[in-house]
Design a protein around this motif. Structure first.
Motif, PDB file in Angstrom:
ATOM      1  N   LEU A 265      22.049  47.402 -84.614  1.00  0.00           N
ATOM      2  CA  LEU A 265      20.973  47.947 -85.453  1.00  0.00           C
ATOM      3  C   LEU A 265      19.659  47.200 -85.217  1.00  0.00           C
ATOM      4  CD1 LEU A 265      22.452  48.588 -89.011  1.00  0.00           C
ATOM      5  CD2 LEU A 265      21.351  50.248 -87.531  1.00  0.00           C
ATOM      6  N   LEU A 266      19.754  45.891 -85.117  1.00  0.00           N
ATOM      7  CA  LEU A 266      18.560  45.081 -84.925  1.00  0.00           C
ATOM      8  C   LEU A 266      17.887  45.369 -83.590  1.00  0.00           C
ATOM      9  CD1 LEU A 266      16.887  42.625 -86.061  1.00  0.00           C
ATOM     10  CD2 LEU A 266      18.275  41.229 -84.527  1.00  0.00           C
ATOM     11  N   ARG A 267      18.671  45.564 -82.552  1.00  0.00           N
ATOM     12  CA  ARG A 267      18.131  45.732 -81.205  1.00  0.00           C
ATOM     13  C   ARG A 267      17.724  47.168 -80.883  1.00  0.00           C
ATOM     14  NH1 ARG A 267      17.881  42.128 -77.374  1.00  0.00           N
ATOM     15  NH2 ARG A 267      18.740  40.062 -77.692  1.00  0.00           N
ATOM     16  N   ALA A 268      18.118  48.122 -81.681  1.00  0.00           N
ATOM     17  CA  ALA A 268      17.799  49.525 -81.378  1.00  0.00           C
ATOM     18  C   ALA A 268      16.336  49.808 -81.697  1.00  0.00           C
ATOM     19  CB  ALA A 268      18.714  50.455 -82.165  1.00  0.00           C
ATOM     20  N   PRO A 269      15.551  50.210 -80.687  1.00  0.00           N
ATOM     21  CA  PRO A 269      14.152  50.544 -80.965  1.00  0.00           C
ATOM     22  C   PRO A 269      14.055  51.736 -81.916  1.00  0.00           C
ATOM     23  CG  PRO A 269      14.679  50.864 -78.618  1.00  0.00           C
ATOM     24  CD  PRO A 269      15.915  50.404 -79.305  1.00  0.00           C
ATOM     25  N   GLY A 270      13.124  51.650 -82.839  1.00  0.00           N
ATOM     26  CA  GLY A 270      12.922  52.754 -83.771  1.00  0.00           C
ATOM     27  C   GLY A 270      13.759  52.663 -85.035  1.00  0.00           C
ATOM     28  N   ILE A 271      14.575  51.619 -85.134  1.00  0.00           N
ATOM     29  CA  ILE A 271      15.350  51.411 -86.355  1.00  0.00           C
ATOM     30  C   ILE A 271      14.827  50.126 -86.987  1.00  0.00           C
ATOM     31  CG2 ILE A 271      17.621  51.060 -87.387  1.00  0.00           C
ATOM     32  CD1 ILE A 271      18.854  52.606 -85.113  1.00  0.00           C
TER      33      ILE A 271
ATOM     34  N   ALA B 239      31.416  51.656 -90.253  1.00  0.00           N
ATOM     35  CA  ALA B 239      31.001  53.054 -90.110  1.00  0.00           C
ATOM     36  C   ALA B 239      29.882  53.218 -89.094  1.00  0.00           C
ATOM     37  CB  ALA B 239      30.562  53.610 -91.461  1.00  0.00           C
ATOM     38  N   LEU B 240      29.304  52.124 -88.638  1.00  0.00           N
ATOM     39  CA  LEU B 240      28.240  52.229 -87.641  1.00  0.00           C
ATOM     40  C   LEU B 240      28.728  52.794 -86.321  1.00  0.00           C
ATOM     41  CD1 LEU B 240      26.173  48.988 -88.171  1.00  0.00           C
ATOM     42  CD2 LEU B 240      25.520  51.324 -88.663  1.00  0.00           C
ATOM     43  N   ASP B 241      30.008  52.801 -86.114  1.00  0.00           N
ATOM     44  CA  ASP B 241      30.557  53.378 -84.893  1.00  0.00           C
ATOM     45  C   ASP B 241      30.755  54.886 -85.009  1.00  0.00           C
ATOM     46  OD1 ASP B 241      30.637  50.908 -83.627  1.00  0.00           O
ATOM     47  OD2 ASP B 241      32.621  50.453 -84.427  1.00  0.00           O
ATOM     48  N   ASP B 242      30.478  55.432 -86.156  1.00  0.00           N
ATOM     49  CA  ASP B 242      30.705  56.854 -86.402  1.00  0.00           C
ATOM     50  C   ASP B 242      29.367  57.586 -86.542  1.00  0.00           C
ATOM     51  OD1 ASP B 242      31.372  59.372 -87.299  1.00  0.00           O
ATOM     52  OD2 ASP B 242      32.749  58.657 -88.856  1.00  0.00           O
ATOM     53  N   PRO B 243      28.938  58.315 -85.497  1.00  0.00           N
ATOM     54  CA  PRO B 243      27.644  59.000 -85.549  1.00  0.00           C
ATOM     55  C   PRO B 243      27.509  59.968 -86.723  1.00  0.00           C
ATOM     56  CG  PRO B 243      28.557  59.088 -83.330  1.00  0.00           C
ATOM     57  CD  PRO B 243      29.606  58.499 -84.221  1.00  0.00           C
ATOM     58  N   ARG B 244      28.598  60.596 -87.131  1.00  0.00           N
ATOM     59  CA  ARG B 244      28.503  61.528 -88.268  1.00  0.00           C
ATOM     60  C   ARG B 244      28.110  60.791 -89.541  1.00  0.00           C
ATOM     61  NH1 ARG B 244      34.243  63.663 -86.987  1.00  0.00           N
ATOM     62  NH2 ARG B 244      34.439  61.643 -87.921  1.00  0.00           N
ATOM     63  N   GLN B 245      28.741  59.631 -89.760  1.00  0.00           N
ATOM     64  CA  GLN B 245      28.418  58.841 -90.941  1.00  0.00           C
ATOM     65  C   GLN B 245      26.966  58.347 -90.894  1.00  0.00           C
ATOM     66  OE1 GLN B 245      30.255  58.273 -93.671  1.00  0.00           O
ATOM     67  NE2 GLN B 245      31.879  59.559 -92.845  1.00  0.00           N
ATOM     68  N   LEU B 246      26.531  57.954 -89.712  1.00  0.00           N
ATOM     69  CA  LEU B 246      25.156  57.471 -89.559  1.00  0.00           C
ATOM     70  C   LEU B 246      24.142  58.588 -89.796  1.00  0.00           C
ATOM     71  CD1 LEU B 246      25.680  55.135 -86.504  1.00  0.00           C
ATOM     72  CD2 LEU B 246      25.065  54.449 -88.827  1.00  0.00           C
TER      73      LEU B 246
ATOM     74  N   ARG C 134      20.499  57.879 -80.725  1.00  0.00           N
ATOM     75  CA  ARG C 134      20.446  57.706 -79.266  1.00  0.00           C
ATOM     76  C   ARG C 134      20.058  56.251 -78.934  1.00  0.00           C
ATOM     77  NH1 ARG C 134      18.382  62.177 -78.486  1.00  0.00           N
ATOM     78  NH2 ARG C 134      16.220  61.618 -78.835  1.00  0.00           N
ATOM     79  N   ALA C 135      19.054  55.728 -79.636  1.00  0.00           N
ATOM     80  CA  ALA C 135      18.620  54.346 -79.406  1.00  0.00           C
ATOM     81  C   ALA C 135      19.755  53.362 -79.702  1.00  0.00           C
ATOM     82  CB  ALA C 135      17.401  54.024 -80.261  1.00  0.00           C
ATOM     83  N   LEU C 136      20.521  53.632 -80.733  1.00  0.00           N
ATOM     84  CA  LEU C 136      21.644  52.778 -81.101  1.00  0.00           C
ATOM     85  C   LEU C 136      22.705  52.769 -80.000  1.00  0.00           C
ATOM     86  CD1 LEU C 136      22.487  51.027 -83.499  1.00  0.00           C
ATOM     87  CD2 LEU C 136      23.569  53.026 -84.494  1.00  0.00           C
ATOM     88  N   ARG C 137      22.979  53.953 -79.411  1.00  0.00           N
ATOM     89  CA  ARG C 137      23.962  54.041 -78.326  1.00  0.00           C
ATOM     90  C   ARG C 137      23.484  53.339 -77.065  1.00  0.00           C
ATOM     91  NH1 ARG C 137      24.335  59.371 -80.265  1.00  0.00           N
ATOM     92  NH2 ARG C 137      22.942  60.073 -78.622  1.00  0.00           N
TER      93      ARG C 137
END
Length: 193
Positions: free
Chosen positions: A12-18, A35-42, A53-56
């Motif tokens: 989360l810290l390293r993802a640009p735009g978050i 739950a951060l591994d679950d895109p639906r939850q996010l 996308r930035a998180l991935r």
């Protein structure tokens, strides 16, 4: 917190735009960081497609670098949910989700007073800052400053000379000391502060 549990926070810290506001929003919706591994939850927690996308796209090498930094003695990373995270800092609207700490994290919970000032301070100003910091540490305060030239450096030195505690808040991160001429001061603070 064990290193594996920190990985979602580091992503989360390293993802640009978050930014901090988005992290706060995610934490309010998903208290279980797994739950951060679950895109639906996010998505449900309010992250946009570009944020997902930035998180991935966060590099595993960058995460490994963060974890390697943390593995050295005297270093840790505090999350917003860590009881050692400063309570008053946690209360601000966009509290930093992570604090990288080198030294004793317990000092963050002690009474502090900030001494900051001019980088091109007069000799009298530097002497005053050092004397004030020394006396305040004798009275039980931790001196917090920014490790900058001038008043900041004098305040840190005053606390150390009085065998007190001091906290340096680094603007560049802990992997790089700025200004470079304060490298020895930063090391002394990390050992005793």
């Amino acid at each position: 917190m064990n290193p594996e549990a920190l990985i979602p926070w580091l992503r989360l810290l390293r993802a640009p735009g978050i930014g901090s506001a988005s992290v706060q929003q995610v934490l309010a919706q998903l208290p279980a960081m797994a739950a951060l591994d679950d895109p639906r939850q996010l998505r449900k927690a309010g992250l946009s497609e570009s944020q997902l996308r930035a998180l991935r796209e966060v590099s595993d090498a960058d995460i490994a670098q963060d974890l390697a930094w943390m593995a050295a003695p005297g270093r840790c990373v505090l999350t917003l949910s860590d009881p050692r995270y400063p309570a008053q800092l946690r209360e601000i609207a966009q509290a930093p989700p992570l604090l990288f700490v080198q030294g004793d994290p317990e000092l963050l919970g002690l009474p502090q007073i900030a001494i900051v000032g001019a980088r091109t301070a007069s000799p009298q100003g530097m002497e005053n800052a050092q004397a004030f910091a020394a006396e305040l540490t004798r009275r039980g305060f931790v001196i917090t400053s920014g490790l900058a030239l001038g008043i900041d450096g004098a305040a840190h030195r005053g606390a150390l000379l009085a065998d007190g505690y001091t906290i340096a808040v680094g603007a560049t991160g802990l992997d790089r000391v700025y200004p470079a001429r304060h490298k020895a001061l930063a090391q002394e603070i990390a050992l005793r502060g």
